[in-house]
Design a protein around this motif. Structure first.
Motif, short mmCIF file in Angstrom:
data_model
loop_
_atom_site.label_atom_id
_atom_site.label_comp_id
_atom_site.label_asym_id
_atom_site.label_seq_id
_atom_site.Cartn_x
_atom_site.Cartn_y
_atom_site.Cartn_z
N MET A 1 0.84 -1.21 0.00
CA MET A 1 0.00 0.00 0.00
C MET A 1 0.87 1.25 0.00
O MET A 1 1.76 1.39 0.83
CB MET A 1 -0.88 -0.02 1.25
N ALA A 2 0.58 2.13 -0.92
CA ALA A 2 1.39 3.35 -1.03
C ALA A 2 0.91 4.39 -0.02
O ALA A 2 -0.28 4.53 0.21
CB ALA A 2 1.27 3.92 -2.44
N LEU A 3 1.84 5.07 0.60
CA LEU A 3 1.46 6.15 1.49
C LEU A 3 1.10 7.37 0.65
O LEU A 3 1.59 7.55 -0.45
CB LEU A 3 2.59 6.48 2.46
N ILE A 4 0.25 8.23 1.22
CA ILE A 4 -0.20 9.40 0.48
C ILE A 4 0.96 10.36 0.25
O ILE A 4 1.73 10.65 1.16
CB ILE A 4 -1.30 10.13 1.28
N THR A 144 -11.11 11.18 6.26
CA THR A 144 -10.12 10.67 5.29
C THR A 144 -9.96 11.66 4.14
O THR A 144 -8.85 11.97 3.70
CB THR A 144 -10.55 9.30 4.76
N GLU A 148 -6.53 14.01 3.15
CA GLU A 148 -5.90 14.15 1.83
C GLU A 148 -5.71 15.63 1.47
O GLU A 148 -4.66 16.01 0.95
CB GLU A 148 -6.75 13.44 0.78
N GLU A 182 -9.39 1.15 1.56
CA GLU A 182 -7.94 1.34 1.52
C GLU A 182 -7.55 2.81 1.77
O GLU A 182 -6.59 3.09 2.48
CB GLU A 182 -7.41 0.88 0.17
N LYS A 183 -8.34 3.72 1.22
CA LYS A 183 -8.04 5.16 1.40
C LYS A 183 -8.08 5.55 2.88
O LYS A 183 -7.30 6.38 3.32
CB LYS A 183 -9.07 6.01 0.63
N GLU A 186 -4.93 4.18 4.48
CA GLU A 186 -3.79 5.01 4.08
C GLU A 186 -3.73 6.31 4.88
O GLU A 186 -2.68 6.71 5.37
CB GLU A 186 -3.90 5.39 2.60
N ALA A 190 -0.94 7.56 7.69
CA ALA A 190 -0.20 8.82 7.57
C ALA A 190 -0.32 9.63 8.86
O ALA A 190 0.62 10.33 9.25
CB ALA A 190 -0.74 9.62 6.38
#
Ligand SMILES: [Mn+2]
Length: 351
Positions: A1-4, A144, A148, A182-183, A186, A190
């Motif tokens: 999973m990619a971090l923001i 969430t 972002e 998933e969002k 993530e 963070a």
């Protein structure tokens, strides 16, 4: 999973920036009886407006902050929010609504005003209008979405906001287990390193009022079960947040997959539904259950609504409540739901 990454949400951020252009003063409004998702979202948007766009911003709410955890959150994090008042609607003030939309019955935003901004994760209503609209139903929490924006702003993330947002996400999704995508995970990852764990623990385990236990006692005595469904009525309550709290609590009973709780507050019957069924569409379920009697909203596994019963006799309100419970069972497919059984057996009530 990619971090923001800060660049990831640049497009949306630029649109938000364009919406803010020319705004002189901003009020970020939560829904009535705000929960951690709406409170943390509101403070984050106000922080971005203030620090990135130099717009004087404040956070306001309708109703009361009822739930002990939510009161603790505001206290221990020193979040300064005030109730919305008539004078707030003066010339030159723009409004942003978070975690809600106008005209849904769960907020105090006047029906004849158009907000500058609406950011929400509930399904879009046909009547919702704003200069900038960001509705993402695929998100478990509005917090969430705001996380972002906060990362995209490039601003430093204060521990106070990180703690508020991570609690907003975890409480809305029951520790990332309910409706979380998933969002949401993530965003939580963070925020987690930046959040204050000691304060989080203080928020999650607050002292409870005596009233809380008295209401809980009433909830248990009035609880009725039919197959996988549990229902209870609280009668007159001093705190509207007892209703969602009780619905969550009752759903923990073994074998239950649907819970409904009703309570009376300020001339309204407040209703909460909870389900363990991820495909339950609780919001739609409750809206069709209440129909024209009142208003309701929600998402997959949680929903809330209200039915006015202001100038009605106690008996008439009770009749409406009984109908709602019966219709709740019918909608679950139980045609002959007359025989609900009490949660507490007579023996269990004896001392
Ligand atoms: Mn929410």
């Amino acid at each position: 999973m990619a971090l923001i990454q800060p660049g990831e949400y640049q497009d949306r951020f630029e649109k938000l920036e364009a919406a803010f252009k020319g705004a002189k003063r901003l009020i970020v409004l939560t829904h009535d009886n705000p929960d951690p998702d709406s409170v943390s979202s509101a403070f984050t948007l106000a922080y971005v407006a203030k620090n990135r766009f130099k717009i004087p911003s404040s956070v306001k709410y309708g109703g009361i902050v009822g739930r002990a955890e939510n009161r603790a959150m505001i206290r221990v994090l020193g979040l300064r929010m005030k109730p919305l008042v008539e004078e707030d609607f003066k010339e030159g003030t723009e409004f942003a609504l978070v975690d809600m939309q106008p005209k849904t019955g769960n907020n105090s935003f006047p029906k004849n005003r158009k907000p500058l901004i609406v950011i929400d994760h509930h399904p879009l209503r046909k009547t919702t209008k704003a200069d900038y609209l960001d509705i993402r139903t695929e998100y478990g929490a509005t917090a969430t979405i705001l996380t972002e924006y906060l990362i995209a702003s490039g601003l430093e993330i204060p521990s106070q906001l990180a703690t508020a947002l991570s609690y907003g996400i975890s409480s809305e999704t029951q520790d990332l287990g309910r409706e979380a995508r998933e969002k949401d995970i993530e965003a939580y990852l963070a925020l987690f390193p930046l959040s204050n764990k000691k304060l989080l623990a203080n928020i999650e385990h607050p002292k409870l009022s005596r009233e809380h236990f008295i209401t809980l006692n009433r909830a248990l005595h009035h609880s009725l079960i039919y197959k996988n469904a549990i229902a209870t009525t609280l009668g007159e309550i001093s705190n509207p947040d007892f209703v969602p709290f009780t619905a969550d609590f009752l759903l923990r009973l073994e074998r239950m997959s649907w819970a409904i709780c009703l309570g009376r507050y300020h001339g309204k019957i407040i209703i909460s539904i909870r389900t363990t069924n991820a495909k339950g569409e609780a919001g739609r379920f409750l809206r069709s259950l209440i129909g024209k009697k009142g208003t309701a909203g929600g998402h997959g596994m949680i929903a809330g609504g209200q039915v006015p019963c202001k100038d009605k006799e106690d008996e008439a309100c009770t009749k409406i409540e009984d109908e709602i419970v019966q219709d709740f069972l019918k909608k679950l497919g139980y045609k002959d739901a007359g025989g609900m059984t009490p949660l507490l057996t007579p023996e269990s009530i004896h001392d």
